[in-house]
Scaffold this motif. Structure first.
Motif, PDB file in Angstrom:
ATOM      1  N   GLY A 120      12.617  -2.386   2.362  1.00  0.00           N
ATOM      2  CA  GLY A 120      13.877  -2.375   1.641  1.00  0.00           C
ATOM      3  C   GLY A 120      14.142  -3.663   1.133  1.00  0.00           C
ATOM      4  O   GLY A 120      15.422  -4.209   1.149  1.00  0.00           O
ATOM      5  N   GLY A 136       7.173  -1.653  -1.922  1.00  0.00           N
ATOM      6  CA  GLY A 136       6.754  -0.231  -2.303  1.00  0.00           C
ATOM      7  C   GLY A 136       7.563   0.719  -3.283  1.00  0.00           C
ATOM      8  O   GLY A 136       7.137   0.623  -4.538  1.00  0.00           O
ATOM      9  N   ARG A 137       8.559   1.049  -2.685  1.00  0.00           N
ATOM     10  CA  ARG A 137       9.502   2.266  -3.840  1.00  0.00           C
ATOM     11  C   ARG A 137       9.770   1.605  -4.918  1.00  0.00           C
ATOM     12  O   ARG A 137       9.578   2.068  -6.067  1.00  0.00           O
ATOM     13  N   ALA A 158       0.773  -1.152  -0.130  1.00  0.00           N
ATOM     14  CA  ALA A 158       0.015   0.010  -0.006  1.00  0.00           C
ATOM     15  C   ALA A 158       0.929   1.244  -0.035  1.00  0.00           C
ATOM     16  O   ALA A 158       1.788   1.306   0.829  1.00  0.00           O
ATOM     17  N   CYS A 159       0.891   1.940  -1.082  1.00  0.00           N
ATOM     18  CA  CYS A 159       1.451   3.082  -1.146  1.00  0.00           C
ATOM     19  C   CYS A 159       0.476   4.260  -1.459  1.00  0.00           C
ATOM     20  O   CYS A 159      -0.040   4.369  -2.784  1.00  0.00           O
ATOM     21  N   PHE A 160       0.257   5.096  -0.571  1.00  0.00           N
ATOM     22  CA  PHE A 160      -0.831   6.246  -0.725  1.00  0.00           C
ATOM     23  C   PHE A 160      -0.692   6.838  -2.231  1.00  0.00           C
ATOM     24  O   PHE A 160       0.586   7.477  -2.413  1.00  0.00           O
ATOM     25  N   LYS A 195      -1.303  -5.345   8.219  1.00  0.00           N
ATOM     26  CA  LYS A 195      -0.034  -4.683   8.329  1.00  0.00           C
ATOM     27  C   LYS A 195       0.146  -4.146   9.970  1.00  0.00           C
ATOM     28  O   LYS A 195      -0.761  -3.480  10.331  1.00  0.00           O
ATOM     29  N   GLN A 245      -6.383  -1.533   1.232  1.00  0.00           N
ATOM     30  CA  GLN A 245      -5.737  -1.287   2.680  1.00  0.00           C
ATOM     31  C   GLN A 245      -6.772  -0.573   3.380  1.00  0.00           C
ATOM     32  O   GLN A 245      -7.359   0.551   3.278  1.00  0.00           O
ATOM     33  N   TYR A 272      15.559  -3.972   6.066  1.00  0.00           N
ATOM     34  CA  TYR A 272      15.705  -3.265   7.579  1.00  0.00           C
ATOM     35  C   TYR A 272      15.012  -3.975   8.517  1.00  0.00           C
ATOM     36  O   TYR A 272      15.094  -3.526   9.751  1.00  0.00           O
ATOM     37  N   HIS A 274      -5.177  -2.275   8.523  1.00  0.00           N
ATOM     38  CA  HIS A 274      -4.154  -1.312   9.109  1.00  0.00           C
ATOM     39  C   HIS A 274      -4.033  -1.379  10.512  1.00  0.00           C
ATOM     40  O   HIS A 274      -4.681  -0.585  11.068  1.00  0.00           O
ATOM     41  N   PHE A 314      10.385   4.325   6.420  1.00  0.00           N
ATOM     42  CA  PHE A 314      11.143   4.651   4.914  1.00  0.00           C
ATOM     43  C   PHE A 314      12.709   4.082   5.123  1.00  0.00           C
ATOM     44  O   PHE A 314      13.234   3.507   4.345  1.00  0.00           O
ATOM     45  N   ILE A 318       8.334  -6.809   4.403  1.00  0.00           N
ATOM     46  CA  ILE A 318       8.220  -5.626   3.877  1.00  0.00           C
ATOM     47  C   ILE A 318       9.619  -4.579   4.438  1.00  0.00           C
ATOM     48  O   ILE A 318       9.797  -4.923   5.606  1.00  0.00           O
TER      49      ILE A 318
HETATM   50  C1  LIG Z   1       4.752   7.294  -1.834  1.00  0.00           C
HETATM   51  C2  LIG Z   1       4.534   5.930  -0.462  1.00  0.00           C
HETATM   52  C3  LIG Z   1       3.328   5.951  -0.045  1.00  0.00           C
HETATM   53  C4  LIG Z   1       3.132   5.282   1.161  1.00  0.00           C
HETATM   54  N1  LIG Z   1       1.776   5.278   1.782  1.00  0.00           N
HETATM   55  C5  LIG Z   1       1.460   4.047   2.450  1.00  0.00           C
HETATM   56  C6  LIG Z   1       0.051   3.862   2.849  1.00  0.00           C
HETATM   57  O1  LIG Z   1      -0.794   4.552   2.282  1.00  0.00           O
HETATM   58  N2  LIG Z   1      -0.065   2.659   3.684  1.00  0.00           N
HETATM   59  C7  LIG Z   1       0.956   2.019   4.290  1.00  0.00           C
HETATM   60  O2  LIG Z   1       0.804   1.148   5.108  1.00  0.00           O
HETATM   61  N3  LIG Z   1       2.441   2.299   4.045  1.00  0.00           N
HETATM   62  C8  LIG Z   1       2.467   3.302   3.091  1.00  0.00           C
HETATM   63  N4  LIG Z   1       3.981   3.556   2.482  1.00  0.00           N
HETATM   64  C9  LIG Z   1       4.936   2.609   3.289  1.00  0.00           C
HETATM   65  C10 LIG Z   1       5.101   1.337   2.373  1.00  0.00           C
HETATM   66  O3  LIG Z   1       4.041   0.560   2.193  1.00  0.00           O
HETATM   67  C11 LIG Z   1       6.453   0.523   2.819  1.00  0.00           C
HETATM   68  O4  LIG Z   1       5.875   0.250   4.149  1.00  0.00           O
HETATM   69  C12 LIG Z   1       7.477   1.283   2.869  1.00  0.00           C
HETATM   70  O5  LIG Z   1       7.647   2.115   1.777  1.00  0.00           O
HETATM   71  C13 LIG Z   1       8.709   0.170   2.935  1.00  0.00           C
HETATM   72  O6  LIG Z   1       8.842  -0.520   1.981  1.00  0.00           O
HETATM   73  P1  LIG Z   1       9.653  -0.374   0.540  1.00  0.00           P
HETATM   74  O7  LIG Z   1      11.156  -0.595   0.905  1.00  0.00           O
HETATM   75  O8  LIG Z   1       9.538  -1.665  -0.117  1.00  0.00           O
HETATM   76  O9  LIG Z   1       9.464   0.814  -0.180  1.00  0.00           O
HETATM   77  C14 LIG Z   1       4.052   4.480   1.627  1.00  0.00           C
HETATM   78  C15 LIG Z   1       5.388   4.367   0.914  1.00  0.00           C
HETATM   79  C16 LIG Z   1       5.527   5.427   0.017  1.00  0.00           C
HETATM   80  C17 LIG Z   1       6.991   5.229  -0.552  1.00  0.00           C
END
Ligand SMILES: Cc1cc2nc3c(=O)[nH]c(=O)nc-3n(C[C@H](O)[C@H](O)[C@H](O)COP(=O)(O)O)c2cc1C
Length: 397
Positions: free
Chosen positions: A332, A352-353, A27-29, A225, A102, A310, A172, A271, A330
């Motif tokens: 990194g 996510g990223r 979930a990435c907003f 989550k 989510q 991490y 969540h 992050f 989840i």
């Molecule tokens: C642009 C963006 C928006 C995010 N929005 C949410 C969200 O709405 N809900 C959530 O649980 N985590 C959100 N996250 C966190 C990611 O779901 C994830 O936990 C975090 O980026 C680490 O994973 P990654 O290393 O694969 O990016 C967001 C991350 C990014 C980069």
């Protein structure tokens, strides 16, 4: 291809749901719901992720009621958005993928201009900094009737989501949102049966889980989550977190996704890497909020250098405590080496990223064993969540 990469890209079942692989878009907003309605861009984004090969894509922040939104530009689950939601779930299915949403509630930290009622509600009274510009400077404590109401909202939202074509839901329980405000001793100072021991602090989140299960039935995946630690003094500890995981497992959750940090107190823990503050300041229109963010930045935006995987050790602790739930890693996981490690230890991975950078990660990595995802974790995608054009990878521009 190693046996673990083979495992990653092979079909798998999750509580009866057939997925073509174990890669889940985290979930990435998206910031693509102007006026609270899912836009064509949101639909296109999840279609693109499906076409790019993910097994399951997750639509971020599906608020369970109108007052559960942090901002009015978020959608909440109700009949008024059914046509757009059905269009989105259909688009993902046509591209061969599955779709989850989510489910969230902001609890005590609403900044929602359209908030109705006196004030946002959480476990205990507190200042609602983000709400000052919209006339909601205080959050109150939920009564038992308020708790019953939100539990019912979780139920009704899940019912709506299943009927509108979602294949799974993700509750969540982390990042400082409504349910985790009860789980964390930092925000929950209640003296009744919803506060105190971890069993009491989990009472409301478990009631929400029970209500969602009742709505979707036994053979429908519910993901959760959760936080490993808040990373703030007096907040959730890893020892408590493994008990949270055990209780969710006993409560019948199908998959756990351990994360950490909180959006309102310690966002960089979730992050790692470059601070998201400069971008947030750039797009925050309200001067009071801007000033507030600058003033509290040394406490709120702590520095955590980025490293791959991490949350590995914390997630192993959860895995070792849990009996039935699948574990999804989840945090990194962006290199093929990291994905091998994840598949050696756990059942699924959320990304996510790396998928913001390249929505076709799966197709590319399946076609080329030397595929490198060049997300450098600059975190500019996360720092533009307030941008009216929605979230994207700025390095791709
Ligand atoms: C642009 C963006 C928006 C995010 N929005 C949410 C969200 O709405 N809900 C959530 O649980 N985590 C959100 N996250 C966190 C990611 O779901 C994830 O936990 C975090 O980026 C680490 O994973 P990654 O290393 O694969 O990016 C967001 C991350 C990014 C980069």
């Amino acid at each position: 291809m190693s046996e673990y990469i083979d495992k990653l890209f092979s079909p798998v079942k999750l509580n009866g749901l057939e997925l073509r692989n174990r890669v889940i878009r985290a979930a990435c907003f998206e910031g693509m719901c102007p006026d609270g309605y899912p836009s064509e861009r949101l639909i296109d984004l999840h279609r693109e992720l499906a076409e790019g090969g993910v097994g399951l894509t997750t639509v971020a922040y599906c608020a369970v009621e109108a007052n559960g939104r942090v901002k009015e530009e978020m959608m909440y689950m109700h009949e008024g958005i059914r046509p757009q939601v059905e269009q989105m779930t259909r688009a993902v299915h046509e591209a061969g993928s599955k779709i989850s949403g989510q489910m969230g509630h902001c609890g005590n930290f609403s900044q929602n201009k359209g908030f109705h009622g006196k004030r946002p509600l959480g476990p205990s009274p507190m200042i609602n900094m983000g709400g000052i510009p919209v006339g909601l400077p205080f959050a109150g404590a939920m009564t038992h009737a308020d708790i019953d109401h939100v539990v019912q909202c979780f139920h009704d939202a899940a019912l709506f989501m299943k009927s509108a074509g979602f294949d799974a839901v993700e509750m969540h329980f982390g990042h400082g949102y409504g349910l985790s405000q009860f789980i964390s001793p930092k925000t929950n100072r209640r003296m009744d049966e919803y506060g105190g021991s971890i069993v009491n602090r989990m009472r409301y989140p478990l009631r929400a889980l029970e209500a969602v299960r009742k709505a979707v039935g036994d053979d429908f995946p519910i993901l959760g989550k959760m936080g490993l630690t808040d990373g703030v003094k007096g907040g959730l500890t890893i020892d408590d977190a493994v008990e949270v995981a055990a209780l969710l497992d006993e409560g019948g959750i199908d998959m756990l996704i351990p994360s950490g940090g909180t959006s309102s107190m310690n966002p960089m823990l979730l992050f790692r890497g470059d601070s998201i503050l400069p971008g947030l300041l750039k797009y925050e229109k309200n001067l009071v909020l801007k000033l507030g963010m600058i003033m509290i930045s040394p406490w709120m935006f702590k520095k955590y250098p980025y490293e791959e995987l991490y949350f590995l050790e914390g997630t192993k602790r959860v895995r070792d405590r849990v009996k039935n739930a699948k574990i999804c890693y989840i945090g990194g996981a962006s290199t093929m080496e990291s994905l091998e490690t994840v598949m050696r230890e756990f059942d699924f991975v959320q990304m996510g990223r790396a998928l913001v950078k390249d929505p076709a990660f799966v197709n590319h990595a399946m076609a080329d064993p030397n595929y490198v995802n060049d997300c450098d974790h600059c975190n500019r995608c996360a720092s533009i969540i307030l941008h009216p054009d929605g979230v994207r990878c700025l390095s791709n521009d």
